[in-house]
Design an enzyme around this catalytic site. Sequence first.
Site, PDB file in Angstrom:
ATOM      1  CE  LYS A 268      -4.508   0.849   0.165  1.00  0.00           C
ATOM      2  NZ  LYS A 268      -5.630   0.000  -0.304  1.00  0.00           N
TER       3      LYS A 268
ATOM      4  CG  ASP B  94      -7.271   3.252  -0.793  1.00  0.00           C
ATOM      5  OD1 ASP B  94      -7.922   2.202  -0.776  1.00  0.00           O
ATOM      6  OD2 ASP B  94      -7.153   3.969   0.229  1.00  0.00           O
TER       7      ASP B  94
HETATM    8  P1  NAD Z   1     -13.304   7.537  -2.320  1.00  0.00           P
HETATM    9  O1  NAD Z   1     -12.293   8.576  -2.073  1.00  0.00           O
HETATM   10  O2  NAD Z   1     -13.814   7.341  -3.701  1.00  0.00           O
HETATM   11  O3  NAD Z   1     -14.582   7.770  -1.385  1.00  0.00           O
HETATM   12  C1  NAD Z   1     -14.512   7.876   0.003  1.00  0.00           C
HETATM   13  C2  NAD Z   1     -15.886   8.320   0.500  1.00  0.00           C
HETATM   14  O4  NAD Z   1     -15.871   8.341   1.931  1.00  0.00           O
HETATM   15  C3  NAD Z   1     -16.275   9.726   0.059  1.00  0.00           C
HETATM   16  O5  NAD Z   1     -17.666   9.764  -0.211  1.00  0.00           O
HETATM   17  C4  NAD Z   1     -15.949  10.574   1.289  1.00  0.00           C
HETATM   18  O6  NAD Z   1     -16.700  11.770   1.352  1.00  0.00           O
HETATM   19  C5  NAD Z   1     -16.358   9.599   2.377  1.00  0.00           C
HETATM   20  N1  NAD Z   1     -15.775   9.906   3.684  1.00  0.00           N
HETATM   21  C6  NAD Z   1     -14.518  10.269   3.976  1.00  0.00           C
HETATM   22  N2  NAD Z   1     -14.396  10.483   5.303  1.00  0.00           N
HETATM   23  C7  NAD Z   1     -15.613  10.241   5.836  1.00  0.00           C
HETATM   24  C8  NAD Z   1     -16.129  10.276   7.146  1.00  0.00           C
HETATM   25  N3  NAD Z   1     -15.354  10.620   8.174  1.00  0.00           N
HETATM   26  N4  NAD Z   1     -17.435   9.967   7.322  1.00  0.00           N
HETATM   27  C9  NAD Z   1     -18.215   9.616   6.274  1.00  0.00           C
HETATM   28  N5  NAD Z   1     -17.776   9.548   5.021  1.00  0.00           N
HETATM   29  C10 NAD Z   1     -16.502   9.870   4.801  1.00  0.00           C
HETATM   30  O7  NAD Z   1     -12.690   6.184  -1.735  1.00  0.00           O
HETATM   31  P2  NAD Z   1     -13.114   4.696  -2.091  1.00  0.00           P
HETATM   32  O8  NAD Z   1     -12.233   4.216  -3.162  1.00  0.00           O
HETATM   33  O9  NAD Z   1     -14.577   4.620  -2.241  1.00  0.00           O
HETATM   34  O10 NAD Z   1     -12.664   3.938  -0.764  1.00  0.00           O
HETATM   35  C11 NAD Z   1     -13.518   3.761   0.359  1.00  0.00           C
HETATM   36  C12 NAD Z   1     -13.000   2.609   1.196  1.00  0.00           C
HETATM   37  O11 NAD Z   1     -12.964   1.416   0.403  1.00  0.00           O
HETATM   38  C13 NAD Z   1     -11.587   2.787   1.741  1.00  0.00           C
HETATM   39  O12 NAD Z   1     -11.487   2.152   2.983  1.00  0.00           O
HETATM   40  C14 NAD Z   1     -10.741   2.044   0.721  1.00  0.00           C
HETATM   41  O13 NAD Z   1      -9.502   1.617   1.252  1.00  0.00           O
HETATM   42  C15 NAD Z   1     -11.652   0.873   0.425  1.00  0.00           C
HETATM   43  N6  NAD Z   1     -11.369   0.184  -0.827  1.00  0.00           N
HETATM   44  C16 NAD Z   1     -11.366   0.857  -2.003  1.00  0.00           C
HETATM   45  C17 NAD Z   1     -11.136   0.155  -3.181  1.00  0.00           C
HETATM   46  C18 NAD Z   1     -11.203   0.802  -4.539  1.00  0.00           C
HETATM   47  O14 NAD Z   1     -11.114   0.070  -5.525  1.00  0.00           O
HETATM   48  N7  NAD Z   1     -11.370   2.090  -4.649  1.00  0.00           N
HETATM   49  C19 NAD Z   1     -10.872  -1.230  -3.124  1.00  0.00           C
HETATM   50  C20 NAD Z   1     -10.899  -1.868  -1.902  1.00  0.00           C
HETATM   51  C21 NAD Z   1     -11.141  -1.149  -0.764  1.00  0.00           C
END
Ligand code: NAD
Length: 421
Positions: free
Chosen positions: A102, A142
Site C-alpha cells: 500500500k 484508493d
Molecule cells: P473515495 O475517495 O472514492 O470515497 C470515500 C468516500 O468516503 C467519500 O464519499 C468521502 O466523502 C467519504 N468519507 C470520507 N471520510 C468520511 C467520514 N469521516 N465519514 C463519512 N464519510 C466519509 O474512496 P473509495 O475508493 O470509495 O474507498 C472507500 C474505502 O474502500 C476505503 O477504505 C478504501 O480503502 C476501500 N477500498 C477501495 C477500493 C477501490 O477500488 N477504490 C478497493 C478496496 C477497498
Amino acid sequence: MKPFNNALEQLKKAAELVELNKNIWERIKKPDNVLQVSLPVKLDNGEWEVFEGYRVQYNNSRGPYKGGIRFHPKTDLNEVKALAFWMTIKCAVVGIPYGGAKGGITVDPKKLSVGELERLTRAFTQKLVGFIGSEKDIPAPDVNTNSQIMAWMADEYSKIKGYNVPGVVTGKPLEFGGSLGRNEATGLGGFFVFEQLAKRLKLNSKKTTVAIQGFGNVGCNLAVFLHRAGYKIVAVSDSQGGILNKNGEEMDPEEIMKAKKQKGQIDGCYCRGTVCDCLNFAKIDNEKLLQLPVDVLVPAALEGAIHEKNAGKVKAKIILEMANGGVTPGAEEKLNKKGITVVPDVLANAGGVVVSYFEWVQNLQNYYWTLEEVNEKLKKIMDEAFEEVWQKKEKYQTNLRMGAFALALERIERAMRVRGM
Ligand code: NAD
C-alpha cells in the site's frame, strides 16, 4: 487510533486459530520493505511545499506486491502498514497471485490545483521508480486517488523507463490500458459477496434495508447494484453529512450521484458536491447513520468507523465491511456477542483487486476483454471465495473474518514453505 495495531491483533488471533508455524509468524508480523519519502512540490504561487509519502511492501510470497495509493491528510505510516497487511490477506483470500502493499501521501488533495496534484503524483512516482514495476509492485487507486492519477503515474514511470509500461499500475483510464469494469469492481464484488450471504440467510431483497456510510467509488457503486437488485437503500452519507429517507421515499443512488455532481468538479478531479445536495431527503449525521435500525450497515469510508464506543449502538443485523478496517477488533467482539454478522473487508471489498489483476493480465497480454467477460470472471472468483471462507468459518467454528484469515494464512504459509522458508 493505530490501524496497524488492530491488524496485528486480528493476525495474532488467526495465527493461534490455525496454529501458524512460528517462523512464518515471525515473518508475517512485519512488512518486508518500508519506503518513506519527502516530496518537494512547487505550488502555483511559486512557493514550495514538502509532502510526505510512503510505500509499504508487506509480503510477496504469493506474487508481486499489490495495493492502492491513498491521498489523505490523516494518512501516516501506521495506516499504510495496516492497509498493506490487509492487501496481503485479501489477495490470498480470493486466490489471486499477488502479495500485498500500500502507499499514501499525507495531503488534502482537494486543496491542490490540478497542476499541483499532477506534480505531486509525478514526484511520488519518480521516488518510487526503483521500488515498483509490473513484475514487482503494482499500485492502484484508493481513497482520493482515481484513474487520472493512475494515468499520471503510469506515464511518469513509462517516461523514465523510455517505453510504455501500462502494467505498472492498475485502475487506469480505458484510453491508457484500463480494464472495462474496474471502476465499479469493488462495489460489484461486494454485491456478489452479499448475494451469497443473502442466499444462505434467505433474505428477501424487497424487505431488506441498507444504510451506507461513504459515497465514493465503493459506496456509490455498491449502492447502485443493491438498488438495482431491489434492496432498499434508506440512508447514505459522505464526509460532509448524510441523507435519510424519513418517509420511506425511494432512494436511487444514481439520482443522488447526479445531484452530487451538479456542483461540478474541483479542477476536473474531485466532486465538489455532497450527497446532502440531494434535497429530497431528511439530513442525518454520520454517527446517527451507524445507529439506524436497518438490516444491513455498510461502512464504505475510512477505517475505524465502528469502534468499541459506538458498537453497542449498532442495530443492524449484518455489517458489510467495504471500508478497509471499517470495524475495529474491539467493536467486532461486541458485535459478535450481539449476534451481528460481519462480512470482513478482506472478502467484501476484494472485487477491486480482482479486476485490477484482470487489468494487469490484459496489459501483459496486450489483449482486452469485454465487460461481460470481466464481470463473469469476477463473479466466479467472489462466489468461490465466499464459499471457501464460509467453509473455514465452519471448520474452525469461528466468525467470517477469522474464516477469511485462516484461508489466507494457510495459502501464504504453503507458498512460503514451497519457496523454501
Ligand atoms: P473515495 O475517495 O472514492 O470515497 C470515500 C468516500 O468516503 C467519500 O464519499 C468521502 O466523502 C467519504 N468519507 C470520507 N471520510 C468520511 C467520514 N469521516 N465519514 C463519512 N464519510 C466519509 O474512496 P473509495 O475508493 O470509495 O474507498 C472507500 C474505502 O474502500 C476505503 O477504505 C478504501 O480503502 C476501500 N477500498 C477501495 C477500493 C477501490 O477500488 N477504490 C478497493 C478496496 C477497498
